[in-house]
Design a protein around this motif. Structure first.
Motif, PDB file in Angstrom:
ATOM      1  N   MET A 104       0.021   4.308  -2.381  1.00 31.44           N
ATOM      2  CA  MET A 104      -0.256   5.649  -1.869  1.00 31.44           C
ATOM      3  C   MET A 104       0.697   6.686  -2.451  1.00 31.44           C
ATOM      4  SD  MET A 104      -2.860   5.183   0.002  1.00 31.44           S
ATOM      5  CE  MET A 104      -3.084   6.562   1.108  1.00 31.44           C
ATOM      6  N   THR A 105       1.964   6.289  -2.713  1.00 34.26           N
ATOM      7  CA  THR A 105       2.925   7.284  -3.159  1.00 34.26           C
ATOM      8  C   THR A 105       2.858   7.544  -4.651  1.00 34.26           C
ATOM      9  OG1 THR A 105       4.557   5.514  -3.285  1.00 34.26           O
ATOM     10  CG2 THR A 105       4.616   6.900  -1.329  1.00 34.26           C
ATOM     11  N   PRO A 162      -5.473   8.768  -3.327  1.00 37.28           N
ATOM     12  CA  PRO A 162      -4.819   8.268  -2.114  1.00 37.28           C
ATOM     13  C   PRO A 162      -5.165   9.068  -0.859  1.00 37.28           C
ATOM     14  CG  PRO A 162      -3.236   8.452  -3.885  1.00 37.28           C
ATOM     15  CD  PRO A 162      -4.513   9.001  -4.409  1.00 37.28           C
ATOM     16  N   VAL A 194      -6.651   5.162  -6.439  1.00 32.56           N
ATOM     17  CA  VAL A 194      -6.384   3.834  -5.885  1.00 32.56           C
ATOM     18  C   VAL A 194      -7.682   3.036  -5.894  1.00 32.56           C
ATOM     19  CG1 VAL A 194      -5.647   2.524  -3.855  1.00 32.56           C
ATOM     20  CG2 VAL A 194      -4.532   4.684  -4.414  1.00 32.56           C
ATOM     21  N   PHE A 221      -7.019   7.755   2.637  1.00 34.51           N
ATOM     22  CA  PHE A 221      -6.368   7.853   3.945  1.00 34.51           C
ATOM     23  C   PHE A 221      -7.252   8.613   4.934  1.00 34.51           C
ATOM     24  CE2 PHE A 221      -3.267   9.488   6.999  1.00 34.51           C
ATOM     25  CZ  PHE A 221      -2.473   8.374   7.217  1.00 34.51           C
ATOM     26  N   GLN A 238       0.812  -1.219   0.000  1.00 40.25           N
ATOM     27  CA  GLN A 238       0.000   0.000   0.000  1.00 40.25           C
ATOM     28  C   GLN A 238       0.847   1.270   0.000  1.00 40.25           C
ATOM     29  OE1 GLN A 238      -0.633   1.956   2.936  1.00 40.25           O
ATOM     30  NE2 GLN A 238       0.054   0.635   4.598  1.00 40.25           N
ATOM     31  N   THR A 239       2.128   1.156   0.425  1.00 46.82           N
ATOM     32  CA  THR A 239       2.994   2.334   0.348  1.00 46.82           C
ATOM     33  C   THR A 239       3.205   2.730  -1.106  1.00 46.82           C
ATOM     34  OG1 THR A 239       4.150   1.331   2.178  1.00 46.82           O
ATOM     35  CG2 THR A 239       5.118   3.313   1.245  1.00 46.82           C
ATOM     36  N   ILE A 281      -5.149   0.620   4.653  1.00 44.79           N
ATOM     37  CA  ILE A 281      -4.354   1.763   4.204  1.00 44.79           C
ATOM     38  C   ILE A 281      -3.698   2.436   5.405  1.00 44.79           C
ATOM     39  CG2 ILE A 281      -4.467   4.020   3.060  1.00 44.79           C
ATOM     40  CD1 ILE A 281      -4.936   1.714   1.136  1.00 44.79           C
ATOM     41  N   GLY A 282      -2.419   2.713   5.266  1.00 48.75           N
ATOM     42  CA  GLY A 282      -1.668   3.374   6.329  1.00 48.75           C
ATOM     43  C   GLY A 282      -0.854   2.383   7.134  1.00 48.75           C
TER      44      GLY A 282
END
Lengths: 376, 303
Positions: A203-204, A223, A209, A227, A199-200, A239-240
């Motif tokens: 998200m980046t 993203p 997503v 979050f 998920q990193t 997520i996170g």
């Protein structure tokens, strides 16, 4: 030319010896043209199946897929202008890197001189010019991974599909390639769909997503929205990092109105949303990043078990008074030892409130707005 | 370095490891000397004598000249080449076709795969009986079909007609030996990464292009080995031909190995028989050298 991708109630089942396995179930969404969209979810959630249906390598059992106005549900992969980077890299072992990159152009009948120009250009972008005349077996794993997007690059696809292209790379190479892939997206006029379980990465890198849960769409959003405003407990937990803390509470009527009462805290609840839920149990989600030692209107006592250092920040893994696992992230936890009890605070505006069914009842802003409006 | 130290080092190196190496190596050399080198040299030696078994007299290369200048030698050589090439090529093609079919996830694929081993397991004699029965002019099902569909007017005695005897023997051989190519090629096909085909499809390659650019290059090494060993085996094949036709009718299926047998045991000309066997050996050696130069199959195997 980049094209949007539309899914209309797409379903994919696999039947083996009497048992039916539903890989994707009723997926409907539209991926905007030219976007960088990530399909994310735990193993077996149907993300690779979804990607393969876009490529045409799998045919949906039910529903339609369209690229822009053109329906492609039953089109063969050859007829869709897609390019795909496989998880296994899938370089043709008996062809040089140059021939590997140029193979798609070759079968499409592009003349050799033209082909070579495009290959050289792509090689320069991917910094693999020196590897062009080598055979795949002569390259290291990282070099092969750099070569793999090359063929996608020269084909100028409408849709670029990447299936966990960095799953077995070390962290440094991963971050390098992450930038590379994003640059590829900027240079290509293509809709990029990227599959990952990380998920990193999701998200980046992405504009959008798609989070899947056992073949169903959990949430489809940018993203930041994923979050800050998860639509369900599942999304908030997935997520996170570390995962969102989940505190159980019940909706109770107090002297000042309604409140979400848990072990050691009592959060004022807006009556319009919780009027019908008095007596029900709910789950409060609070991200570890929002638990702080200084401030916060509501308090919580955490017993630390493990402390990890992540650069300048520290992650405390611990548990609350009732044993619920609780993580907290802050740069102020440097001197925390396992066994220490620390008082952390949080604000209502950082909470997510989930109902018994796992769906989000409201986000923190609704709680906070209500708390402010009430006389104290 | 002086000679003395050199000797000492050599003796000093004679440690346990070297002794073990010698102990395992020497029996192997002895075995190959006894069962390979000696018979070969003995046979080649015999080819230089007239009546080598009873009253040997040295005649030099006269046996070779006799064999090579015999009026029928070109026919026997042609029969050998025709038989070896046709059976090798067709067993390769049929084995490849069946391997490609079984490699697809088709229904009954595993049954077909199991069945493919039977021709190879059946004794040669049984295979010949099966095909003589199938080709039989009176009760054979093939002749019945040919007549009823009007391909021929009257039944053909395939094994005993000079025009069809070689064809019948070749069909019998391909049926028996096709599974050899089938199993080797199937194993190779199953080792190919399926993602390569998926990538090729996404890149726009047709089925034929994927076959040409992915399947064939992967099979190249196996195909070269099949051509080499099957070619040599078929060139030297004796039993299936001799048991099916005895070399007839009118010598149309007499290949070089059958001629060697006739020379040795019908005409009791061991000098001529060994000379002809020697010629076969040198022919195969020459072909093998050209083959290795041209295709470099050892490179493929190394991959």
């Amino acid at each position: 030319m980049a094209r949007p991708i539309h899914f209309d109630t797409v379903r994919k089942e696999y039947r083996t010896a009497g048992t039916t396995h539903v890989a994707v179930d009723g997926l409907s969404l539209s991926i905007p043209e030219g976007s960088f969209t990530t399909l994310v979810g735990p193993s077996g959630c149907g993300k690779t199946t979804t990607l393969r249906m876009i490529a045409g390598l799998e045919t949906p059992t039910d529903g339609q897929i369209a690229f822009g106005e053109e329906e492609v549900t039953d089109q063969s992969p050859q007829d869709r202008n897609c390019a795909m980077v496989f998880q296994s890299i899938a370089l043709y072992p008996h062809m040089s890197v140059r021939d590997n990159i140029g193979y798609g152009l070759k079968v499409q009948g592009v003349p050799k001189a033209d082909r070579d120009d495009r290959i050289d250009e792509a090689a320069e972008t991917l910094q693999i010019t020196e590897q062009l005349e080598k055979m795949p077996a002569e390259l290291s794993g990282g070099q092969q991974q750099r070569v793999a997007p090359g063929s996608a690059f020269v084909q100028d696809p409408d849709v670029l599909l990447l299936d966990e292209p960095m799953s077995d790379l070390d962290a440094k190479l991963k971050s390098e390639l992450r930038v590379e892939v994003q640059r590829l997206h900027q240079e290509l006029d293509a809709t990029v769909v990227y599959v990952t379980h990380d998920q990193t990465e999701a998200m980046t890198m992405s504009d959008q997503v798609i989070l899947l849960n056992e073949g169903r769409l959990a949430q489809f959003a940018p993203p930041g929205e994923l979050f800050d405003a998860p639509v369900s407990k599942y999304v908030a937990e997935f997520i996170g990092t570390p995962s969102t803390n989940m505190l159980s509470a019940t909706v109770e009527r107090t002297d000042e109105g309604l409140a979400l009462v848990g072990d050691g805290f009592e959060v004022t609840a807006p009556s319009d949303r919780f009027r019908d839920r008095v007596g029900e149990s709910v789950v409060l989600g609070i991200r570890p990043q929002y638990l702080s030692t200084d401030g916060g209107r509501y308090g919580l006592v955490v017993t630390a078990e493990v402390v990890e250092q992540l650069g300048t920040e520290f992650v405390v893994h611990g548990h609350g008074p009732d044993g619920t696992p609780i993580d907290a992230v802050s740069s102020a936890f440097g001197d925390v030892d396992p066994g220490d009890r620390l008082a952390v605070g949080f604000d209502a505006e950082d909470l997510f409130v989930f109902g018994d069914d796992g769906r989000t009842i409201c986000h923190g802003d609704a709680l906070a707005a209500d708390a402010r409006s009430q006389p104290r | 370095m002086s000679t003395a130290t050199a000797v000492r080092t050599r003796l000093g190196d004679l440690d346990e490891r070297r002794l073990l190496l010698l102990a395992t190596f020497v029996p192997l050399v002895a075995f190959f000397t006894v069962v390979w080198a000696v018979p070969i040299v003995y046979a080649l030696g015999m080819s230089l004598f007239a009546e080598p078994t009873t009253a040997p007299s040295f005649v030099g290369l006269a046996n070779y000249l006799d064999v090579l200048t015999a009026a029928e030698f070109p026919l026997f050589l042609w029969n050998s080449v025709l038989y070896a090439v046709s059976t090798t090529v067709f067993s390769l093609l049929i084995g490849l076709a069946l391997a490609l079919v079984v490699n697809q996830q088709i229904r009954g694929g595993s049954v077909l795969r199991t069945m493919m081993i039977f021709p190879y397991l059946l004794p040669t004699l049984v295979v010949i009986f099966i095909w003589q029965f199938l080709f039989d002019p009176n009760i054979g099902v093939i002749n019945q079909w040919l007549v009823s569909y009007g391909v021929v007017e009257s039944p053909v005695a395939f094994f005993s007609t000079s025009r069809w005897a070689m064809f019948a023997v070749a069909v019998t051989s391909v049926w028996k030996f096709g599974s050899f190519a089938f199993f080797i090629l199937l194993a190779r096909l199953q080792a190919i990464d399926p993602n390569l085909y998926e990538r090729a499809r996404v890149e726009g390659a047709s089925t034929w292009q994927a076959f040409r650019d992915i399947t064939l290059p992967h099979l190249r090494g196996a195909i070269l080995i099949i051509l080499l060993v099957r070619g040599i085996w078929m060139f030297n094949k004796f039993d299936i031909i001799y048991l099916a036709t005895g070399g007839g009718p009118l010598n149309v299926t007499t290949t070089l190995p059958i001629r060697v047998y006739e020379l040795a045991f019908n005409e009791v000309n061991f000098g001529g028989a060994t000379a002809l066997a020697g010629i076969m050996f040198f022919l195969l050696a020459a072909v093998a050298v050209v083959y290795f130069r041209a295709f470099e199959p050892e490179k493929e195997v190394a991959h």
